[in-house]
Write a protein that holds these residues in place. Structure first.
Motif, PDB file in Angstrom:
ATOM      1  N   TYR A   1       1.005  -1.283  -0.072  1.00 12.30           N
ATOM      2  CA  TYR A   1       0.259   0.023   0.168  1.00 12.30           C
ATOM      3  C   TYR A   1       0.885   1.469   0.035  1.00 12.30           C
ATOM      4  O   TYR A   1       0.406   2.356  -0.946  1.00 12.30           O
ATOM      5  N   LEU A   2       1.869   1.322   0.753  1.00 12.23           N
ATOM      6  CA  LEU A   2       2.919   2.380   0.962  1.00 12.23           C
ATOM      7  C   LEU A   2       3.419   2.725  -0.551  1.00 12.23           C
ATOM      8  O   LEU A   2       3.826   3.946  -0.897  1.00 12.23           O
ATOM      9  N   GLN A   3       3.781   1.498  -1.237  1.00  9.33           N
ATOM     10  CA  GLN A   3       4.274   1.831  -2.591  1.00  9.33           C
ATOM     11  C   GLN A   3       3.185   2.358  -3.391  1.00  9.33           C
ATOM     12  O   GLN A   3       3.621   3.145  -4.312  1.00  9.33           O
ATOM     13  N   SER A   4       2.078   1.809  -3.408  1.00 14.31           N
ATOM     14  CA  SER A   4       0.964   2.206  -4.487  1.00 14.31           C
ATOM     15  C   SER A   4       0.627   3.893  -4.285  1.00 14.31           C
ATOM     16  O   SER A   4      -0.123   4.112  -5.187  1.00 14.31           O
ATOM     17  N   VAL A   5       0.799   4.211  -3.196  1.00 10.41           N
ATOM     18  CA  VAL A   5       0.681   5.786  -3.002  1.00 10.41           C
ATOM     19  C   VAL A   5       1.678   6.598  -2.940  1.00 10.41           C
ATOM     20  O   VAL A   5       1.583   7.748  -2.749  1.00 10.41           O
ATOM     21  N   GLY A   6       2.799   5.911  -3.438  1.00  9.69           N
ATOM     22  CA  GLY A   6       3.944   6.918  -3.767  1.00  9.69           C
ATOM     23  C   GLY A   6       4.854   7.295  -2.556  1.00  9.69           C
ATOM     24  O   GLY A   6       5.464   8.355  -2.420  1.00  9.69           O
ATOM     25  N   TRP A   7       4.925   6.563  -1.355  1.00 18.28           N
ATOM     26  CA  TRP A   7       5.458   6.854  -0.048  1.00 18.28           C
ATOM     27  C   TRP A   7       6.835   5.950  -0.166  1.00 18.28           C
ATOM     28  O   TRP A   7       7.633   6.121   1.060  1.00 18.28           O
ATOM     29  N   LEU A   8       7.130   4.915  -0.742  1.00 16.74           N
ATOM     30  CA  LEU A   8       8.227   4.104  -0.601  1.00 16.74           C
ATOM     31  C   LEU A   8       9.570   4.722  -0.811  1.00 16.74           C
ATOM     32  O   LEU A   8      10.150   4.564  -2.036  1.00 16.74           O
ATOM     33  N   GLY A   9      10.040   5.784  -0.037  1.00 15.44           N
ATOM     34  CA  GLY A   9      11.248   6.314  -0.443  1.00 15.44           C
ATOM     35  C   GLY A   9      12.125   7.143   0.534  1.00 15.44           C
ATOM     36  O   GLY A   9      11.213   6.960   1.739  1.00 15.44           O
ATOM     37  N   PRO A  10      12.948   7.576   0.476  1.00 15.72           N
ATOM     38  CA  PRO A  10      13.963   8.215   1.783  1.00 15.72           C
ATOM     39  C   PRO A  10      13.206   9.589   2.425  1.00 15.72           C
ATOM     40  O   PRO A  10      13.529  10.070   3.391  1.00 15.72           O
ATOM     41  N   ARG A  11      11.857  10.128   1.622  1.00 18.82           N
ATOM     42  CA  ARG A  11      11.518  11.161   2.354  1.00 18.82           C
ATOM     43  C   ARG A  11      10.479  10.829   3.185  1.00 18.82           C
ATOM     44  O   ARG A  11      10.016  11.534   4.143  1.00 18.82           O
ATOM     45  N   THR A  12      10.186   9.590   3.484  1.00 21.91           N
ATOM     46  CA  THR A  12       9.364   8.982   4.415  1.00 21.91           C
ATOM     47  C   THR A  12      10.086   8.378   5.690  1.00 21.91           C
ATOM     48  O   THR A  12      10.866   7.585   5.559  1.00 21.91           O
TER      49      THR A  12
END
Length: 321
Positions: A256-267
């Motif tokens: 789910y995190l990846q699907s909404v564009g959150w899977l990265g170093p900003r998170t």
């Protein structure tokens, strides 16, 4: 105005971020460490003040990477002391809906004072509660942080998925998407500081998968990228949350995190307990931060964060109270 220089002299012990030895102490100029001194050495320039630290241990200020200042007011409330997370939240949302600006101001000051007394000088607070009359909650927190002299990452949290629409919070504590995003822009413009010496920073922090829509998650990710601010949310705190994501979104929390564009170093994520080995590898490879909250997890008996495995795979690990 002339610089004010303080010599913290001959501490019993001194710990630095990079393990440099400085038995002679350190010099602080206008709030910035400018010199580390060897044993027997004296400052290269005259000082205005000397503090005899021979009975003190000097260490860097601690950093608390996840907090809810407002919950200071209800943390010992009897009706929820033995409840699992979802029941705990369902019982407390109607109580929190009556939070006033004055109560939030008091709670923030108490929370910050407790942190300062424990040696913490920087805190991230996750505030997602904006009932009627509390629209300026983050502004109130900014004032409290500045009054007590701490540094803070204040997150503009949000909830827009009420119980009536399949979420968890009651209707009178959620906001619509337009209000959430407009206020997020306002707070970034007004308060977000950058560079060395920044005291206040703003991040965007939808509360959790069970209290916001996917549209808000995606919109916050897009705004964070455009405005160069960070993202924060709760994730994988309990097995109930995993079941909620599977039922509502048809996927596990990291998917789910990846699907909404959150899977990265900003998170960075709060709790992060229920990840499998593949998800731990994915989070580490993406450089996601995880805030380990051991006291909260023990309080709810919700499990233990796999901190060593996450760090070994590349995730950034912090601690939260």
């Amino acid at each position: 105005m002339a610089a004010h220089r303080i010599w913290i002299k001959n501490p019993l012990a001194l710990f630095t971020a990079n393990d440099q030895e400085a038995p002679g102490g350190l010099v602080i100029e206008d709030g910035v460490i400018t010199e580390l001194l060897a044993a027997g050495a004296t400052p290269t320039l005259p000082v205005d003040e000397t503090f005899d630290a021979r009975e003190h241990v000097v260490l860097p200020g601690l950093i608390n990477t996840h907090h809810h200042f407002y919950q200071t007011l209800t943390r010992a409330w009897g009706p929820v002391v033995n409840e699992p997370l979802f029941n705990w939240l369902l019982t407390l949302y109607p109580v929190w809906a009556r939070l006033t600006p004055q109560a939030l101001q008091l709670a923030s000051k108490v929370a910050l004072a407790e942190l300062l007394l424990s040696g913490c000088t920087t805190a991230a607070d996750h505030h997602y509660l904006f009932p009627g009359g509390l629209e300026d909650a983050i502004d109130i927190q900014v004032e409290a942080v500045r009054e007590l002299g701490m540094r803070a990452m204040l997150t503009r949290g949000s909830m827009n998925l009420s119980k009536e629409n399949g979420g968890l919070p009651c209707k009178n504590v959620v906001q619509d998407a337009e209000t959430i995003l407009a206020d997020s822009e306002r707070l970034i413009d007004r308060y977000h500081e950058r560079g060395d010496g920044a005291q206040i920073q703003i991040a965007l922090a939808p509360c959790s998968p069970f209290s916001v829509t996917t549209d808000i998650m995606r919109a916050c990710a897009e705004m964070a990228e455009a405005r160069d601010v960070r993202l924060h949310t709760h994730l994988a705190e309990t097995l109930d949350e995993q079941e909620f994501c599977a039922k509502r979104f048809g996927m596990r929390t990291v998917d789910y995190l990846q699907s909404v564009g959150w899977l990265g170093p900003r998170t960075w994520l709060a709790h992060g307990i229920h990840f499998n080995q593949v998800e731990i590898h994915r989070l580490g490879a993406a450089g996601v931060g995880i805030c380990h909250c051991p006291s909260s997890n023990m309080r709810l008996a919700s499990g233990i964060c796999h901190t060593l495995e996450l760090e070994d795979k590349g995730a950034i690990i912090g601690l939260g109270v």
